[in-house]
Design an enzyme around this catalytic site. Structure first.
Site, short mmCIF file in Angstrom:
data_model
loop_
_atom_site.label_atom_id
_atom_site.label_comp_id
_atom_site.label_asym_id
_atom_site.label_seq_id
_atom_site.Cartn_x
_atom_site.Cartn_y
_atom_site.Cartn_z
N GLY A 11 11.01 53.09 15.31
CA GLY A 11 10.28 53.20 16.58
C GLY A 11 10.90 52.26 17.61
O GLY A 11 11.22 51.12 17.28
N ARG A 72 14.27 58.54 13.53
CA ARG A 72 13.76 58.39 12.16
C ARG A 72 14.65 59.32 11.34
O ARG A 72 14.73 60.52 11.61
CB ARG A 72 12.30 58.80 12.08
CG ARG A 72 11.42 57.99 13.04
CD ARG A 72 10.15 57.52 12.40
NE ARG A 72 9.26 56.94 13.39
CZ ARG A 72 9.08 55.64 13.57
NH1 ARG A 72 9.74 54.78 12.82
NH2 ARG A 72 8.24 55.20 14.47
N ASP A 103 10.98 47.15 9.68
CA ASP A 103 11.16 46.92 8.23
C ASP A 103 11.97 48.05 7.58
O ASP A 103 12.81 47.79 6.71
CB ASP A 103 9.81 46.73 7.55
CG ASP A 103 8.87 47.91 7.78
OD1 ASP A 103 8.97 48.58 8.83
OD2 ASP A 103 8.03 48.17 6.90
N THR A 125 10.50 45.61 16.57
CA THR A 125 9.40 46.55 16.32
C THR A 125 8.15 45.99 16.98
O THR A 125 7.95 44.78 17.00
CB THR A 125 9.14 46.75 14.82
OG1 THR A 125 7.92 47.50 14.65
CG2 THR A 125 9.01 45.45 14.05
N ASP A 127 5.33 46.31 15.73
CA ASP A 127 4.34 46.05 14.67
C ASP A 127 4.27 44.60 14.20
O ASP A 127 3.29 44.19 13.59
CB ASP A 127 4.63 46.95 13.46
CG ASP A 127 4.49 48.42 13.78
OD1 ASP A 127 3.84 48.75 14.78
OD2 ASP A 127 5.05 49.25 13.03
N ASP A 129 5.76 43.30 11.75
CA ASP A 129 5.48 43.35 10.31
C ASP A 129 6.69 43.05 9.42
O ASP A 129 6.75 43.50 8.29
CB ASP A 129 4.91 44.74 9.95
CG ASP A 129 5.88 45.88 10.27
OD1 ASP A 129 6.91 45.63 10.93
OD2 ASP A 129 5.59 47.03 9.87
N ARG A 171 0.96 50.13 12.53
CA ARG A 171 1.18 50.74 11.20
C ARG A 171 0.31 50.03 10.17
O ARG A 171 -0.90 50.09 10.30
CB ARG A 171 2.66 50.67 10.82
CG ARG A 171 3.03 51.84 9.88
CD ARG A 171 4.48 51.83 9.53
NE ARG A 171 5.34 52.28 10.59
CZ ARG A 171 5.74 53.54 10.76
NH1 ARG A 171 5.35 54.47 9.93
NH2 ARG A 171 6.54 53.86 11.75
N1 LIG Z 1 14.56 52.40 1.96
C1 LIG Z 1 15.42 52.71 2.91
N2 LIG Z 1 16.75 52.79 2.63
C2 LIG Z 1 17.64 53.11 3.59
N3 LIG Z 1 17.32 53.36 4.88
C3 LIG Z 1 16.03 53.30 5.21
C4 LIG Z 1 15.01 52.97 4.26
N4 LIG Z 1 13.81 52.99 4.90
C5 LIG Z 1 14.07 53.31 6.19
N5 LIG Z 1 15.39 53.50 6.39
C6 LIG Z 1 16.06 53.89 7.63
O1 LIG Z 1 15.52 53.18 8.71
C7 LIG Z 1 14.95 54.09 9.66
C8 LIG Z 1 13.81 53.46 10.37
O2 LIG Z 1 12.77 53.14 9.46
P1 LIG Z 1 11.25 53.35 9.90
O3 LIG Z 1 11.09 54.74 10.39
O4 LIG Z 1 10.41 52.87 8.77
O5 LIG Z 1 11.07 52.43 11.18
P2 LIG Z 1 11.16 50.84 11.31
O6 LIG Z 1 12.56 50.40 11.36
O7 LIG Z 1 10.29 50.19 10.29
O8 LIG Z 1 10.58 50.66 12.78
P3 LIG Z 1 9.07 50.85 13.26
O9 LIG Z 1 8.17 50.58 12.09
O10 LIG Z 1 8.93 49.89 14.36
O11 LIG Z 1 8.96 52.26 13.72
C9 LIG Z 1 14.58 55.31 8.82
O12 LIG Z 1 14.39 56.46 9.59
C10 LIG Z 1 15.79 55.39 7.91
O13 LIG Z 1 16.89 55.92 8.59
O1 LIG Z 2 6.39 57.29 17.07
P1 LIG Z 2 5.99 57.75 15.70
O2 LIG Z 2 7.15 58.22 14.89
O3 LIG Z 2 4.83 58.67 15.73
O4 LIG Z 2 5.49 56.46 14.91
C1 LIG Z 2 4.35 55.76 15.21
C2 LIG Z 2 4.42 54.46 14.47
O5 LIG Z 2 5.48 53.71 15.01
C3 LIG Z 2 5.01 52.47 15.48
O6 LIG Z 2 4.70 52.62 16.85
C4 LIG Z 2 6.06 51.42 15.32
O7 LIG Z 2 6.31 51.25 13.97
C5 LIG Z 2 3.76 52.21 14.66
O8 LIG Z 2 2.92 51.25 15.26
C6 LIG Z 2 3.19 53.60 14.56
O9 LIG Z 2 2.41 53.73 13.39
MG LIG Z 3 8.24 49.68 10.32
#
Ligand SMILES: Nc1ncnc2c1ncn2[C@@H]1O[C@H](COP(=O)(O)OP(=O)(O)OP(=O)(O)O)[C@@H](O)[C@H]1O
Ligand SMILES: O=P(O)(O)OC[C@H]1O[C@](O)(CO)[C@@H](O)[C@@H]1O
Ligand SMILES: [Mg+2]
Length: 320
Positions: A11, A72, A103, A125, A127, A129, A171
């Site tokens: 995100g 994503r 994360d 992020t 979040d 987190d 989240r």
């Molecule tokens: N276990 C994993 N191994 C490898 N790549 C991963 C894994 N988990 C997530 N990713 C990669 O990281 C991208 C982003 O992860 P995610 O969608 O959980 O968002 P985030 O980085 O946690 O950010 P946010 O929570 O703020 O949206 C995923 O779409 C994927 O490409």
């Molecule tokens: O924009 P998307 O893919 O619907 O994801 C929403 C999620 O992404 C975040 O905005 C950032 O991780 C969370 O707070 C929320 O749960």
């Molecule tokens: Mg995340």
């Protein structure tokens, strides 16, 4: 080291652009070539990789979203896809990668590190987190956005003697709810890290009314349940003329606060400094106002983000 790359993933969060700018400008100042990877890990695997020039970074510090775009891309959890990403990096002569994301994105950087490709994570992020840091880029902007929205809702709640239930993002974490809830004087903050008792919440609203405060504001983190579901529960305990609101993605956009811009600048500059020192496989963070870098594997495998749940106690002491 001659050539590094940077991507944003997951995100988007306000301040990501400031972080890309900082990585790029710090790298260029040190004589490195800096490449931007579009669309996160998806663009990495597809080879959507372009060299950044100083002008590409002009004005970015003040802008929301991410000009490198994000994605994503769950396929990146597969080893064969990760190896394709590394092939692309090598094909472009890139020796290290800076990943700005949450994360999930950190797990991608961890996998690259385990495959022997030098990667550094910068926490980006809303979040908040991620383990290994007190604050992430975008959290402060999201909290300020939620606070402004809650202030506005409080105005109309007061005028109409209503109870508002407002769902904020985060989240699985309650950080945005706690910070914005305290900032606007919420009557209750409901977070996933702690149980709640619906009867107690109903009692707070009744007590407010008995003492002359006819409106109430409940902030609920999305990780608990939706505002609509919470309203349904609350309605079973009394008629509070309640309204449920989901703030949603407005929390993700907008110009970053000065705090997020400065944090992003510090993190980006620090990431490049570490790479120039020959270091890598790290998760960058800030703890007690000091920049820190920890082994990314240890950070993700052995540590958890700890939401400061004592903030809920603080709110309970200070509310009406
Ligand atoms: N276990 C994993 N191994 C490898 N790549 C991963 C894994 N988990 C997530 N990713 C990669 O990281 C991208 C982003 O992860 P995610 O969608 O959980 O968002 P985030 O980085 O946690 O950010 P946010 O929570 O703020 O949206 C995923 O779409 C994927 O490409
Ligand atoms: O924009 P998307 O893919 O619907 O994801 C929403 C999620 O992404 C975040 O905005 C950032 O991780 C969370 O707070 C929320 O749960
Ligand atoms: Mg995340």
């Amino acid at each position: 080291m001659k050539r590094i790359a940077v991507l944003t993933s997951g995100g988007d969060s306000s301040g990501m652009n400031a972080a890309v700018r900082a990585v790029s400008r710090a790298g260029m100042s040190a004589g490195l070539e800096v490449y931007g990877i579009n669309y996160g890990y998806k663009g990495l695997v597809e080879g959507d990789i372009v060299q950044l020039e100083p002008l590409d970074l002009d004005g970015r510090i003040a802008s929301g979203g991410t000009f490198l775009h994000s994605a994503r891309f769950p396929e990146f959890a597969e080893e064969s896809v990760q190896l394709k990403g590394i092939e692309q990096l090598k094909r472009h002569g890139i020796e290290a990668l800076v990943v700005i994301g949450g994360d999930g994105s950190y797990h991608g950087a961890l996998k690259l590190t385990k495959h022997g490709f030098n990667s550094i994570g910068i926490p980006g992020t809303i979040d908040n987190d991620i383990p290994g840091t007190d604050f992430t880029i975008g959290f402060d902007t999201a909290v300020n956005c939620a606070t402004e929205a809650l202030d506005r809702i409080n105005d109309t709640a007061r005028s109409h003697q209503r109870t508002f239930i407002v769902e904020v993002m985060g989240r699985g974490a309650g950080d945005i709810a706690l910070w914005s809830g305290i900032a606007c004087g919420a009557d209750a903050i409901i977070i996933p890290e702690r149980d709640y008792d619906i009867q107690e919440i109903a009692d707070i609203i009744v007590r407010n009314k008995e003492h002359g405060k006819e409106h109430s504001l409940i902030v609920i983190a999305e990780g608990v349940m939706s505002a609509d579901d919470f309203k349904r529960q609350l309605d079973e305990h009394g008629d509070f003329d309640s309204r449920a609101i989901t703030l949603g993605h407005i929390q993700r956009g907008g110009r970053p606060t000065a705090k997020d811009r400065v944090l992003a600048s510090l993190f980006g500059d620090y990431a490049v400094k570490l790479l120039l020192e020959g270091k890598g496989g790290l998760a960058i963070g800030i703890h007690n106002n000091e920049l820190e870098a920890h082994d990314i594997i240890d950070t993700l495998e052995n540590h958890k983000h700890h939401t400061d749940v004592a903030l809920q106690d603080l709110n309970n002491r200070l509310r009406f």
